[in-house]
Design an enzyme around this catalytic site. Structure first.
Site, PDB file in Angstrom:
ATOM      1  CD  GLN A   1      -3.604  -4.222   6.557  1.00  0.00           C
ATOM      2  OE1 GLN A   1      -3.718  -3.176   5.928  1.00  0.00           O
ATOM      3  NE2 GLN A   1      -4.014  -5.376   6.074  1.00  0.00           N
TER       4      GLN A   1
ATOM      5  CE  LYS B   1      -3.886  -2.357   2.186  1.00  0.00           C
ATOM      6  NZ  LYS B   1      -4.651  -2.673   3.404  1.00  0.00           N
TER       7      LYS B   1
ATOM      8  CG  ASP C   1      -9.521   0.378   4.979  1.00  0.00           C
ATOM      9  OD1 ASP C   1      -9.271  -0.134   3.875  1.00  0.00           O
ATOM     10  OD2 ASP C   1      -8.823   0.206   5.992  1.00  0.00           O
TER      11      ASP C   1
HETATM   12  N1  GUN Z   1      -7.019  -6.453   6.245  1.00  0.00           N
HETATM   13  C1  GUN Z   1      -7.336  -7.189   5.161  1.00  0.00           C
HETATM   14  N2  GUN Z   1      -7.867  -6.408   4.203  1.00  0.00           N
HETATM   15  C2  GUN Z   1      -7.880  -5.150   4.696  1.00  0.00           C
HETATM   16  C3  GUN Z   1      -8.306  -3.903   4.168  1.00  0.00           C
HETATM   17  O1  GUN Z   1      -8.797  -3.774   3.035  1.00  0.00           O
HETATM   18  N3  GUN Z   1      -8.139  -2.832   4.977  1.00  0.00           N
HETATM   19  C4  GUN Z   1      -7.615  -2.945   6.226  1.00  0.00           C
HETATM   20  N4  GUN Z   1      -7.511  -1.841   6.948  1.00  0.00           N
HETATM   21  N5  GUN Z   1      -7.215  -4.079   6.739  1.00  0.00           N
HETATM   22  C5  GUN Z   1      -7.354  -5.181   5.973  1.00  0.00           C
END
Ligand code: GUN
Length: 283
Positions: A97, A53, A120
């Site tokens: 996350q 990311k 998100d």
């Molecule tokens: N863990 C797995 N997928 C995601 C996501 O799209 N966003 C976040 N914040 N955590 C995750």
């Protein structure tokens, strides 16, 4: 029949190039989109995801910060970090996350993110906006799946879409997005009694369970479009999805691969949301 691939890497490249172009013109006006990523603990999969990311942010010209926090961090300390970022004008998107360590209530942390920085799309305000059709941030993974359907010119109106999985992150928002495009939507889950009977009726199947071979060739109607959200390892440790790719690609008309399908699209939509957030502060 051999299905055509919906290439998430290629579609991501196109969309990210657009994000990069818009970012360049924003930066010329003195505004650089900024994303903060908070990683608590050392979950190996999460470390890979957040690295990807942050790298994606750098590639399109965003400002980004990655805060690595210890696994024994208290919830109060994490809430304090989020509060600081909520007020940081350089930051337009905040991503915590998941999963979080057991001493931290993930929902409380998500609700502490300012909804306008919740790129998100997990905050209840954004979830409610999707439910009611109001503007807000859509969760990145299902939004990426919708972009993949759009990329093949697929018209969902009147089609039967079957979503396997009911998570807040993928299954439920996916169903709402498909519904918004006038599909007839069925949500299947671990207690569904007749999964094969339902998937056999589907024009579109989205598999989002997190388990290998949830969808096999005998469960797919010839010509269906199959979107594989899974991210698993096979016996040999190789990355694979929820769909039995070898079998299903003989039956489906279109299929997304793993890797190189939905995965890169999730990050792409995160960039799109962060850019939109920056643009909103500007207007
Ligand atoms: N863990 C797995 N997928 C995601 C996501 O799209 N966003 C976040 N914040 N955590 C995750």
């Amino acid at each position: 029949m051999t299905a055509q691939l919906i290439d998430g890497n290629r579609l991501s490249q196109t969309l990210r190039a657009e994000v990069a172009r818009t970012t360049e013109s924003l930066r010329a006006q003195g505004l650089q989109p900024g994303l903060a990523v908070l990683l608590v603990g050392e979950d190996p999969a999460s470390q890979v995801y957040v690295r990807n990311k942050v790298k994606a942010c750098e590639d399109v010209g965003f400002f980004s910060v990655l805060e690595r926090l210890p696994a024994n961090l208290s919830e109060a300390d994490l809430l304090a970090r989020v509060a600081a970022l909520n007020h940081d004008p350089r930051i337009h998107g905040i991503l915590v996350q998941l999963p979080l360590p057991p001493q931290i209530n993930a929902q409380r942390v998500i609700e502490s993110i300012a909804p306008e920085k919740d790129v998100d799309g997990f905050h209840v305000a954004n979830a409610g906006a999707l439910l009611t059709g109001l503007p807000g941030y859509w969760p990145c993974t299902p939004h990426g799946c919708m972009k993949m359907l759009e990329s093949i010119g697929y018209n969902l109106r009147g089609k039967h879409a079957v979503v396997i999985g009911r998570s807040n992150i993928v299954g439920k928002p996916m169903a709402l997005m498909l519904l918004q495009q006038n599909a007839t939507v069925t949500i299947c889950h671990s207690a569904t009694a007749n999964l094969r009977e339902l998937t056999l009726q589907a024009d579109v199947v989205v598999a989002a369970v997190g388990k290998r071979r949830v969808l096999t060739a005998d469960m797919v109607k010839p010509g269906a479009v199959v979107i594989d959200v899974g991210m698993n390892r096979d016996e040999a440790g190789k990355l694979c999805g929820d769909v039995d790719f070898a079998g299903v690609s003989q039956v489906a008309s279109y299929i997304t691969p793993v890797p190189g399908g939905v995965g890169p699209m999730t990050i792409t939509m995160l960039l799109v949301n962060t850019l939109a957030s920056a643009q909103r502060t500007h207007s």
